[in-house]
Design an enzyme around this catalytic site. Structure first.
Site, mmCIF file in Angstrom:
data_model
loop_
_atom_site.group_PDB
_atom_site.id
_atom_site.type_symbol
_atom_site.label_atom_id
_atom_site.label_comp_id
_atom_site.label_asym_id
_atom_site.label_seq_id
_atom_site.Cartn_x
_atom_site.Cartn_y
_atom_site.Cartn_z
ATOM 1 N N ASN A 1 -5.357 -10.215 -7.828
ATOM 2 C CA ASN A 1 -5.596 -10.812 -6.111
ATOM 3 C C ASN A 1 -7.027 -11.720 -6.229
ATOM 4 O O ASN A 1 -6.733 -12.757 -5.488
ATOM 5 C CB ASN A 1 -5.531 -9.719 -5.351
ATOM 6 C CG ASN A 1 -6.025 -8.572 -5.451
ATOM 7 O OD1 ASN A 1 -6.274 -7.717 -6.420
ATOM 8 N ND2 ASN A 1 -7.223 -8.534 -4.152
ATOM 9 N N THR B 1 1.159 -1.107 0.090
ATOM 10 C CA THR B 1 -0.066 -0.128 0.028
ATOM 11 C C THR B 1 1.407 0.832 -0.090
ATOM 12 O O THR B 1 0.497 1.683 -0.575
ATOM 13 C CB THR B 1 -0.625 -0.112 1.506
ATOM 14 O OG1 THR B 1 -2.064 -1.205 1.195
ATOM 15 C CG2 THR B 1 -1.621 0.896 1.547
ATOM 16 N N SER C 1 4.718 -6.841 -1.695
ATOM 17 C CA SER C 1 4.697 -7.222 -0.425
ATOM 18 C C SER C 1 5.106 -8.494 0.366
ATOM 19 O O SER C 1 5.012 -9.331 -0.470
ATOM 20 C CB SER C 1 3.431 -6.923 0.432
ATOM 21 O OG SER C 1 2.614 -6.544 1.834
ATOM 22 N N THR D 1 13.712 5.068 10.339
ATOM 23 C CA THR D 1 15.059 4.035 11.280
ATOM 24 C C THR D 1 13.900 2.776 10.237
ATOM 25 O O THR D 1 13.200 1.786 10.418
ATOM 26 C CB THR D 1 14.498 3.399 12.587
ATOM 27 O OG1 THR D 1 15.331 5.079 13.603
ATOM 28 C CG2 THR D 1 15.336 3.116 12.673
ATOM 29 N N CYS E 1 -9.082 -6.377 1.468
ATOM 30 C CA CYS E 1 -9.299 -4.713 2.737
ATOM 31 C C CYS E 1 -10.203 -4.325 1.930
ATOM 32 O O CYS E 1 -11.055 -3.087 2.090
ATOM 33 C CB CYS E 1 -7.625 -4.691 1.143
ATOM 34 S SG CYS E 1 -6.669 -5.637 1.203
HETATM 35 C C1 LIG Z 1 -2.581 -7.884 -0.511
HETATM 36 C C2 LIG Z 1 -2.390 -6.343 -1.874
HETATM 37 C C3 LIG Z 1 -1.914 -5.061 -1.447
HETATM 38 C C4 LIG Z 1 -1.829 -4.613 -0.600
HETATM 39 O O1 LIG Z 1 -0.639 -5.151 0.334
HETATM 40 P P1 LIG Z 1 -0.325 -4.704 1.649
HETATM 41 O O2 LIG Z 1 1.514 -5.206 1.854
HETATM 42 O O3 LIG Z 1 -0.910 -5.401 2.883
HETATM 43 O O4 LIG Z 1 -0.214 -3.411 2.310
HETATM 44 C C5 LIG Z 1 -1.391 -4.607 -2.641
HETATM 45 N N1 LIG Z 1 -2.283 -5.501 -4.056
HETATM 46 C C6 LIG Z 1 -2.418 -5.771 -3.991
HETATM 47 C C7 LIG Z 1 -2.919 -7.433 -5.732
HETATM 48 C C8 LIG Z 1 -2.394 -7.046 -2.907
HETATM 49 O O5 LIG Z 1 -2.973 -8.883 -3.497
#
Ligand SMILES: *Cc1c(COP(=O)(O)O)cnc(C)c1O
Length: 384
Positions: A149, A70, A197, A239, A324
């Site tokens: 996703n 994010t 991520s 940090t 989300c």
């Molecule tokens: C999970 C996800 C995010 C968000 O990732 P975070 O690290 O949890 O903020 C963004 N884009 C996609 C396609 C995701 O699956």
């Protein structure tokens, strides 16, 4: 408990946890400190940066560590908007993007940017003709996700990047569901910016990275979101989360070594689950069957409310939208973009598998789904 929600988040791989532990205990130093403890932490961060870069065919200095995808998405899109507005204020993305991308774009709309939210075909893939027609001389950024996703469909990134570059715009792809799960090279695909991520590929939560192209053909200028101590080359102050970063590096390395075996094993489990589920009457697979990742399947169960199905499945973790946005009562924007009615969109379940699923969980999950679907359909018949 059978965990089939790996697109929401994954369990930390034991090898990753082992690599992180020293940095949560004895090696607790600040990576910016110049004493011996600090330089040790700094070396570990360097190793992780190399591991992450190598896994996507990038150079270490092209990786900016963040708190997750994010933040990386915010950093990337807002930077381009800020740095390239002299060329234009037009951005193209898809209606099926993650809410992080969509919400940043909607925010920029309020700042005078023009966003084209492209529709997709009923199978979830972008229509190349529609895409080509949307590109303009004042387009500064195209953001099309690599793997969706909710559906797992893989967009034709290489072709999209090429067309984007023909118009002198920057190409970003949200790689969050792809990194660590499929072979991926930023040069081969023509990617300029890629958020990712760690917790989506068996690393810890709260750490991610942005790939920012610093080499030909497109050196991307970044504008910091977080100002402060000038960490990460001034691109992201604060940090460093040393243990988290070490974990992300290790997760990238493990994923790279297991790419083939994960795909074969998890893919076979997914196929077997999907085949069984589609044997249930009045079911349908959502999304393109060919161009997709091996780990997930999204199935429509006619006459079943997905919330009731999730409740009924008790000790099986599945999802009916991205984690989300599933806190809201709106139907999945991804399924709606496929042209579904609200009722159809509220009848779909995503099953996403991962490295830690076992073969014996599949028949158990199938039996449970059959039972609950039967119950829900019987109840709705009684109500009529
Ligand atoms: C999970 C996800 C995010 C968000 O990732 P975070 O690290 O949890 O903020 C963004 N884009 C996609 C396609 C995701 O699956």
């Amino acid at each position: 408990m059978i965990y089939l929600d790996n697109n929401a988040t994954t369990r930390i791989d034991p090898q990753v946890l082992e690599a992180m532990m020293p940095f949560l205990t004895d090696n607790f130093a600040n990576a910016a400190s110049t004493h011996a403890f600090g330089t040790g932490a700094n070396e570990a961060v360097k190793t992780a940066r190399r591991q992450v870069a190598t896994s996507i065919g990038a150079e270490p200095h092209e990786i900016v560590f963040t708190s997750g995808a994010t933040e990386a998405i915010n950093l990337a899109i807002k930077s381009v908007a800020e740095q390239y507005q002299a060329k234009g204020r037009h951005i193209i993305t898809l209606q099926t993007e993650h809410s992080a991308v969509l919400d940043v774009c909607k925010h920029l709309e309020t700042k005078g940017f023009e966003i084209t939210f492209l529709p997709v075909k009923p199978d979830g893939l972008v229509d190349m003709e529609v895409f080509r027609a949307a590109l303009r001389a004042d387009t500064i950024l195209v953001s099309v996700m690599l793997v969706n996703n909710e559906l797992g469909v893989i967009q034709p990134i290489k072709e999209l990047a090429k067309l984007t570059h023909d118009f002198g715009a920057i190409f970003m792809t949200d790689g969050t569901q792809a990194v660590g799960k499929m072979p991926l090279n930023v040069d081969e695909l023509g990617i300029d910016l890629m958020p990712m991520s760690a917790h989506k590929f068996y690393g810890p939560k709260g750490v991610g990275a942005l790939f920012v192209r610093q080499r030909r053909p497109n050196r991307v200028k970044l504008e910091a979101l977080l100002h402060g101590g000038g960490h990460e080359g001034g691109k992201r102050s604060g940090t460093l989360n040393v243990a988290g970063i070490v974990g992300m590096g290790k997760a990238a390395e493990v994923a790279r070594n297991q790419l083939g075996t994960d795909a074969l094993r998890v893919g076979a489990l997914r196929d077997s689950l999907e085949n069984e589920l589609l044997q249930i009457s009045d079911t349908r697979l959502n999304g393109n069957r060919q161009n997709r990742l091996y780990n997930a399947t999204n199935v429509l169960f006619e006459g079943c409310d997905s919330d009731a199905l999730i409740m009924g499945l008790e000790n099986i973790a599945v999802s009916n939208g991205s984690a989300c946005t599933s806190a809201s009562i709106a139907p999945s924007h991804v399924l709606m973009a496929l042209g579904m009615t609200e009722t159809e969109a509220f009848s779909c379940i995503r099953f996403s598998l991962g490295r830690f699923n076992h073969a014996d969980e599949i028949p158990q999950a199938v039996e449970a789904v059959k039972k609950v679907v039967g119950q829900l359909r019987a109840m709705s018949v009684q109500n009529i």
